[in-house]
Enzyme design. Structure first.
Site, PDB file in Angstrom:
ATOM      1  N   THR A 170       0.828  -1.207   0.000  1.00  0.00           N
ATOM      2  CA  THR A 170       0.000   0.000   0.000  1.00  0.00           C
ATOM      3  C   THR A 170       0.865   1.260   0.000  1.00  0.00           C
ATOM      4  O   THR A 170       0.482   2.271  -0.589  1.00  0.00           O
ATOM      5  CB  THR A 170      -0.991   0.035   1.178  1.00  0.00           C
ATOM      6  OG1 THR A 170      -0.283   0.126   2.415  1.00  0.00           O
ATOM      7  CG2 THR A 170      -1.867  -1.211   1.181  1.00  0.00           C
ATOM      8  N   ASP A 171       2.021   1.223   0.658  1.00  0.00           N
ATOM      9  CA  ASP A 171       2.958   2.345   0.569  1.00  0.00           C
ATOM     10  C   ASP A 171       3.380   2.577  -0.879  1.00  0.00           C
ATOM     11  O   ASP A 171       3.296   3.684  -1.405  1.00  0.00           O
ATOM     12  CB  ASP A 171       4.215   2.036   1.396  1.00  0.00           C
ATOM     13  CG  ASP A 171       4.153   2.600   2.802  1.00  0.00           C
ATOM     14  OD1 ASP A 171       3.507   3.635   3.007  1.00  0.00           O
ATOM     15  OD2 ASP A 171       4.757   1.996   3.698  1.00  0.00           O
ATOM     16  N   LEU A 172       3.854   1.500  -1.505  1.00  0.00           N
ATOM     17  CA  LEU A 172       4.354   1.629  -2.874  1.00  0.00           C
ATOM     18  C   LEU A 172       3.226   1.899  -3.854  1.00  0.00           C
ATOM     19  O   LEU A 172       3.386   2.663  -4.810  1.00  0.00           O
ATOM     20  CB  LEU A 172       5.119   0.362  -3.254  1.00  0.00           C
ATOM     21  CG  LEU A 172       6.329   0.037  -2.369  1.00  0.00           C
ATOM     22  CD1 LEU A 172       6.951  -1.287  -2.777  1.00  0.00           C
ATOM     23  CD2 LEU A 172       7.364   1.149  -2.422  1.00  0.00           C
ATOM     24  N   ALA A 175       2.295   5.525  -3.654  1.00  0.00           N
ATOM     25  CA  ALA A 175       3.328   6.319  -4.322  1.00  0.00           C
ATOM     26  C   ALA A 175       3.124   6.320  -5.829  1.00  0.00           C
ATOM     27  O   ALA A 175       3.223   7.363  -6.489  1.00  0.00           O
ATOM     28  CB  ALA A 175       4.711   5.768  -3.976  1.00  0.00           C
TER      29      ALA A 175
END
Length: 401
Positions: A170-172, A175
């Site tokens: 979910t971070d990537l 982004a």
């Protein structure tokens, strides 16, 4: 001789007011693509500079998502520090931030105020839950977002404990969604002359990536659950045990399944009522997997990989990361590069998955030392030597030691 190649985003200036993972990764890709990315750091630096393996104010974690940027140390708790960022934003094309909603507004650095001094600014916010909704002010981390967005409910083996994705998806994902929005906003600015606010979140990314799972639920087939390595829309499409470990087999359509059945010595499977069509094989996924595995267990992985490759059946080994970075295809695609760092020396890093014929990404510029570019950037922004010296003396900005 070839003419000097510049990045696709050459001439674009980015103010990077981000930390840790999602925001820095988004801004790093902009730097890879040729943008001048100015990373605004607090006096202690981005918190990843202190993660395990740190050397001074540098760490593998920081270097992994901050290459190609310039570091400017600004104390945003000071009014003059906030004024420095506002002044930098006047000539910027993009600003990326990943603070909790409300923080940038409290600092006077929100989109509305910066757009008032630079209407062309594309302002991207990445947060845990987004800039609207009843949970907008909650903090967000990848682990939490994977749970909220449903990813952990479909990861792992059936009946097992919840498992998160092995990478911070979910971070990537947030982004990359922010990056798409930024590039689309730049294109819109070409025709209108105006920037806009791009807003995405870790939870948005987790839900947005759940394409097959949403399809299963929306089509009335129940609430999706974990399937291990299996696919919920096709079979056989999963990992299978061999005599010496696991391989993956992706017979994702009827033609490929027929080739697989023949390669395994059972062409009659293609006509069996329970296996003859993908929609039917899904309902008999577990029985089909047991049947295939009873055969693959009789020979080592190398045997099956060679046989399946020869018959055009998608398959592959399950590599650990030592094997990944020795894979000839990975090496040929320049997914491993050497970077010369000013204090750490030669170090290995990930290459860019983006291949471009005219303006390829530049991934060999190292991450910056803390405050290494403070003075240069401020001079470029029109600050005088006297102003910079006063800001340094007042502790508003910090240059490299």
């Amino acid at each position: 001789m070839h003419a000097l190649r510049r990045g696709a985003l050459d001439g674009i200036r980015v103010i990077d007011v981000t930390q840790v993972m999602a925001g820095p990764f988004c801004a790093m890709i902009l730097a890879d693509l040729g943008a001048d990315v100015i990373k605004i750091e607090p006096p202690a630096g981005d918190s990843t500079r202190g993660m395990p393996g740190a050397s001074g104010t540098d760490s593998p974690s920081f270097n992994a998502v901050n290459r190609g940027k310039r570091s400017v140390v600004v104390n945003l708790k000071a009014a003059d520090g906030r004024g420095v960022v506002t002044r930098l934003a006047r000539s910027a094309d993009i600003l990326v931030e990943n603070y909790r909603p409300g923080v940038m507004e409290a600092l006077g650095l929100d989109y509305a105020r910066l757009a008032a001094v630079n209407a062309r600014l594309v302002y991207a916010s990445i947060s845990g839950y987004g800039q609207s909704g009843p949970q907008q002010h909650k903090g967000g981390f990848d682990l939490v977002a994977q749970g909220v967005s449903g990813i952990m409910s479909v990861t792992g083996e059936a009946g097992g404990a919840p498992v998160k994705s092995g990478i911070p998806i979910t971070d990537l994902g947030a982004a990359l969604f922010a990056l798409v929005g930024i590039l689309a906003a730049l294109e819109h600015r070409h025709t209108t002359g105006l920037g806009q606010h791009v807003d995405t979140s870790l939870v948005d990314a987790g839900v947005g990536l759940s394409v097959w799972e949403a399809t299963e639920y929306f089509s009335g087939r129940g609430v999706p659950g974990p399937l291990g390595s299996a696919h919920r829309m096709s079979a056989p499409y999963q990992a299978f045990r061999c005599a010496d470990g696991f391989i993956t087999i992706g017979a994702a359509n009827d033609r490929t399944f027929c080739r697989l059945a023949e390669a395994l010595g059972h062409p009659e499977w293609a006509d069996a009522p329970e296996f003859r069509a993908d929609a039917v094989r899904i309902r008999h996924r577990e029985a089909l997997a047991r049947t295939i595995e009873s055969i693959t267990l009789t020979e080592p992985r190398s045997h099956w990989l060679a046989l399946f490759d020869a018959n055009g059946i998608p398959c592959g080994p399950i590599n650990d990361y030592a094997q990944v970075f020795q894979d000839p295809q990975v090496i040929a695609r320049e997914m491993v590069v050497d970077i010369e760092h000013p204090t750490l020396g030669l170090m290995k890093a990930l290459g860019s998955p983006i291949k471009m014929s005219a303006t390829p990404p530049d991934v060999r510029r190292p991450a910056p030392l803390l405050g290494a570019h403070t003075k240069d950037v401020l001079l470029e922004a029109g600050f005088s030597e006297e102003e910079i010296q006063r800001l340094i003396e007042d502790g508003v900005v910090v240059g490299a030691a």
